[in-house]
Design a protein around this motif. Structure first.
Motif, PDB file in Angstrom:
ATOM      1  N   THR A 211      -0.677 -10.453  -9.403  1.00  0.00           N
ATOM      2  CA  THR A 211      -0.833 -10.614 -10.850  1.00  0.00           C
ATOM      3  C   THR A 211       0.411 -10.185 -11.613  1.00  0.00           C
ATOM      4  OG1 THR A 211      -3.226 -10.306 -10.727  1.00  0.00           O
ATOM      5  CG2 THR A 211      -2.195  -9.919 -12.860  1.00  0.00           C
ATOM      6  N   HIS A 212       0.915 -11.096 -12.424  1.00  0.00           N
ATOM      7  CA  HIS A 212       2.094 -10.852 -13.254  1.00  0.00           C
ATOM      8  C   HIS A 212       1.679 -10.239 -14.586  1.00  0.00           C
ATOM      9  CE1 HIS A 212       5.481 -12.151 -15.956  1.00  0.00           C
ATOM     10  NE2 HIS A 212       6.174 -11.702 -14.923  1.00  0.00           N
ATOM     11  N   GLY A 213       2.572  -9.461 -15.174  1.00  0.00           N
ATOM     12  CA  GLY A 213       2.269  -8.772 -16.422  1.00  0.00           C
ATOM     13  C   GLY A 213       1.960  -9.687 -17.584  1.00  0.00           C
ATOM     14  N   SER A 214       2.359 -10.955 -17.485  1.00  0.00           N
ATOM     15  CA  SER A 214       2.121 -11.892 -18.576  1.00  0.00           C
ATOM     16  C   SER A 214       0.650 -12.193 -18.791  1.00  0.00           C
ATOM     17  CB  SER A 214       2.865 -13.205 -18.309  1.00  0.00           C
ATOM     18  OG  SER A 214       2.391 -13.814 -17.117  1.00  0.00           O
TER      19      SER A 214
ATOM     20  N   LYS B 252      -0.636 -18.129 -19.288  1.00  0.00           N
ATOM     21  CA  LYS B 252      -0.443 -19.552 -19.558  1.00  0.00           C
ATOM     22  C   LYS B 252       0.999 -19.869 -19.955  1.00  0.00           C
ATOM     23  CE  LYS B 252      -2.357 -23.343 -22.367  1.00  0.00           C
ATOM     24  NZ  LYS B 252      -1.096 -23.766 -23.027  1.00  0.00           N
ATOM     25  N   GLN B 253       1.555 -19.115 -20.882  1.00  0.00           N
ATOM     26  CA  GLN B 253       2.908 -19.391 -21.348  1.00  0.00           C
ATOM     27  C   GLN B 253       3.931 -19.177 -20.247  1.00  0.00           C
ATOM     28  OE1 GLN B 253       3.696 -20.680 -24.527  1.00  0.00           O
ATOM     29  NE2 GLN B 253       5.579 -21.064 -23.369  1.00  0.00           N
ATOM     30  N   ALA B 254       3.747 -18.113 -19.473  1.00  0.00           N
ATOM     31  CA  ALA B 254       4.674 -17.831 -18.374  1.00  0.00           C
ATOM     32  C   ALA B 254       4.664 -18.954 -17.347  1.00  0.00           C
ATOM     33  CB  ALA B 254       4.322 -16.506 -17.715  1.00  0.00           C
ATOM     34  N   ARG B 255       3.484 -19.465 -17.049  1.00  0.00           N
ATOM     35  CA  ARG B 255       3.406 -20.566 -16.079  1.00  0.00           C
ATOM     36  C   ARG B 255       4.084 -21.815 -16.631  1.00  0.00           C
ATOM     37  NH1 ARG B 255       1.303 -21.385 -11.413  1.00  0.00           N
ATOM     38  NH2 ARG B 255       0.178 -19.413 -11.414  1.00  0.00           N
ATOM     39  N   GLU B 256       3.855 -22.090 -17.915  1.00  0.00           N
ATOM     40  CA  GLU B 256       4.488 -23.257 -18.527  1.00  0.00           C
ATOM     41  C   GLU B 256       6.007 -23.115 -18.579  1.00  0.00           C
ATOM     42  OE1 GLU B 256       2.623 -23.642 -22.322  1.00  0.00           O
ATOM     43  OE2 GLU B 256       0.774 -24.516 -21.520  1.00  0.00           O
ATOM     44  N   ASP B 257       6.476 -21.870 -18.678  1.00  0.00           N
ATOM     45  CA  ASP B 257       7.918 -21.607 -18.691  1.00  0.00           C
ATOM     46  C   ASP B 257       8.546 -21.662 -17.305  1.00  0.00           C
ATOM     47  OD1 ASP B 257       7.915 -21.275 -21.417  1.00  0.00           O
ATOM     48  OD2 ASP B 257       7.829 -19.080 -21.361  1.00  0.00           O
ATOM     49  N   GLY B 258       7.734 -21.902 -16.286  1.00  0.00           N
ATOM     50  CA  GLY B 258       8.257 -22.014 -14.928  1.00  0.00           C
ATOM     51  C   GLY B 258       8.393 -20.701 -14.185  1.00  0.00           C
TER      52      GLY B 258
ATOM     53  N   LEU C 137      29.143  -9.070 -19.202  1.00  0.00           N
ATOM     54  CA  LEU C 137      27.957  -9.862 -19.510  1.00  0.00           C
ATOM     55  C   LEU C 137      28.219 -10.600 -20.819  1.00  0.00           C
ATOM     56  CD1 LEU C 137      24.983 -10.607 -18.878  1.00  0.00           C
ATOM     57  CD2 LEU C 137      24.316  -8.624 -20.263  1.00  0.00           C
ATOM     58  N   VAL C 138      28.257 -11.920 -20.761  1.00  0.00           N
ATOM     59  CA  VAL C 138      28.582 -12.688 -21.966  1.00  0.00           C
ATOM     60  C   VAL C 138      27.364 -13.352 -22.602  1.00  0.00           C
ATOM     61  CG1 VAL C 138      30.953 -13.103 -21.242  1.00  0.00           C
ATOM     62  CG2 VAL C 138      29.180 -14.733 -20.591  1.00  0.00           C
ATOM     63  N   ASP C 139      26.256 -13.433 -21.861  1.00  0.00           N
ATOM     64  CA  ASP C 139      25.066 -14.036 -22.456  1.00  0.00           C
ATOM     65  C   ASP C 139      23.827 -13.659 -21.653  1.00  0.00           C
ATOM     66  OD1 ASP C 139      23.785 -15.860 -24.404  1.00  0.00           O
ATOM     67  OD2 ASP C 139      23.310 -17.052 -22.627  1.00  0.00           O
ATOM     68  N   ARG C 140      22.732 -13.445 -22.381  1.00  0.00           N
ATOM     69  CA  ARG C 140      21.423 -13.246 -21.766  1.00  0.00           C
ATOM     70  C   ARG C 140      20.444 -14.091 -22.557  1.00  0.00           C
ATOM     71  NH1 ARG C 140      16.550 -11.117 -22.079  1.00  0.00           N
ATOM     72  NH2 ARG C 140      15.639  -9.986 -20.306  1.00  0.00           N
ATOM     73  N   SER C 141      19.724 -14.955 -21.867  1.00  0.00           N
ATOM     74  CA  SER C 141      18.812 -15.855 -22.552  1.00  0.00           C
ATOM     75  C   SER C 141      17.487 -15.955 -21.811  1.00  0.00           C
ATOM     76  CB  SER C 141      19.432 -17.256 -22.673  1.00  0.00           C
ATOM     77  OG  SER C 141      19.695 -17.791 -21.379  1.00  0.00           O
ATOM     78  N   GLY C 142      16.494 -16.519 -22.491  1.00  0.00           N
ATOM     79  CA  GLY C 142      15.193 -16.728 -21.880  1.00  0.00           C
ATOM     80  C   GLY C 142      14.284 -15.527 -22.014  1.00  0.00           C
ATOM     81  N   PRO C 143      12.984 -15.729 -21.782  1.00  0.00           N
ATOM     82  CA  PRO C 143      12.017 -14.625 -21.852  1.00  0.00           C
ATOM     83  C   PRO C 143      12.235 -13.641 -20.717  1.00  0.00           C
ATOM     84  CG  PRO C 143      10.987 -16.599 -20.969  1.00  0.00           C
ATOM     85  CD  PRO C 143      12.344 -17.016 -21.436  1.00  0.00           C
ATOM     86  N   ASP C 144      11.669 -12.444 -20.832  1.00  0.00           N
ATOM     87  CA  ASP C 144      11.896 -11.395 -19.843  1.00  0.00           C
ATOM     88  C   ASP C 144      11.527 -11.831 -18.433  1.00  0.00           C
ATOM     89  OD1 ASP C 144      12.851  -9.695 -21.751  1.00  0.00           O
ATOM     90  OD2 ASP C 144      10.984  -8.580 -22.016  1.00  0.00           O
ATOM     91  N   HIS C 145      10.461 -12.620 -18.315  1.00  0.00           N
ATOM     92  CA  HIS C 145      10.005 -12.999 -16.969  1.00  0.00           C
ATOM     93  C   HIS C 145      10.827 -14.139 -16.370  1.00  0.00           C
ATOM     94  CE1 HIS C 145       7.592 -15.585 -19.721  1.00  0.00           C
ATOM     95  NE2 HIS C 145       7.938 -16.505 -18.836  1.00  0.00           N
TER      96      HIS C 145
END
Length: 223
Positions: free
Chosen positions: A30-33, A100-106, A176-184
């Motif tokens: 189980t993921h925290g999402s 749901k959102q985490a799964r949709e985000d891949g 580090l020049v860029d960090r993008s996307g949700p934490d997961h």
């Protein structure tokens, strides 16, 4: 009481895991999402240590060489990428419990998440069956990698460091020049440069992996 999906229980058993406490195994997947009270993080912490000891013991018994060489192989074999590779081979993505959102985000295909879940499964098996059985499981699941070339070649960052020193250059600098996307499903872009030589950038699922890839690209271009 939380029960595992029967197909997931069968899948775990087929791969050699000892499944008795189904609630424990549900936690391991189980993921925290999901917002659940218990997710895989604590079991991941435990499994990481079990994996490290099992791989280190195997290398000590079966591989010659100095401590540095053993450490290099160990780091490669227990890396997030190595764990994710085993997880994909086993079919872990189909069984991760995600919001749901985490799964949709891949998130089911995220290297970081797959690596974490692989470690959490080992942690759960340690609780259920003890170290000996879990070490045997690790040696079986990692057999191809243990007998392969993982960690035998010089790590790109080490190779770049030595190249810079050997060419009377300043040590490479990582930024580090860029960090993008949700934490997961975060993506990190890192730049490595050597003064008066050049620079390269790479993007990966972790800062460490981005640094490694940037160093590899630098050596391809300038080394």
């Amino acid at each position: 009481m939380i029960m595992l999906d029967p197909a997931t229980k069968d899948w775990l058993t087929e791969h050699g895991f000892v499944v008795e406490d189904e609630e424990l195994w549900q936690e391991a997947l189980t993921h925290g999402s999901t917002g659940a009270l218990r997710d895989y993080q604590r079991l991941e912490f435990l499994g990481d240590r079990v994996l490290g000891l099992a791989i280190a013991a195997s290398l000590y018994r079966n591989v010659g060489g100095a401590e540095g060489a053993l450490a290099q192989r160990l780091n490669a074999l227990v890396s997030k990428g190595a764990c994710a590779k085993i997880a994909r081979t086993m079919g872990v993505p189909e069984h991760i419990v995600l919001g749901k959102q985490a799964r949709e985000d891949g998130a089911a295909g995220s290297q970081n998440i797959l690596g974490d879940v692989m470690e959490s499964l080992l942690g759960a098996n340690y609780i259920e069956a003890g170290y000996g059985a879990t070490a045997e499981l690790v040696h079986r699941l990692w057999a191809k990698e243990l007998n392969g070339h993982a960690g035998r070649a010089k790590h790109p960052k080490s190779a770049l460091q030595e190249w810079a020193a050997g060419n009377q250059r300043k040590p490479p600098e990582y930024k580090l020049v860029d960090r993008s996307g949700p934490d997961h499903a975060a993506r990190f872009t890192v730049q490595v440069s050597v003064k008066n030589v050049g620079q390269t950038e790479a993007t990966a699922n972790s800062k460490q992996e981005a640094e490694t890839e940037a160093a590899r690209l630098f050596m391809e271009q300038y080394g």
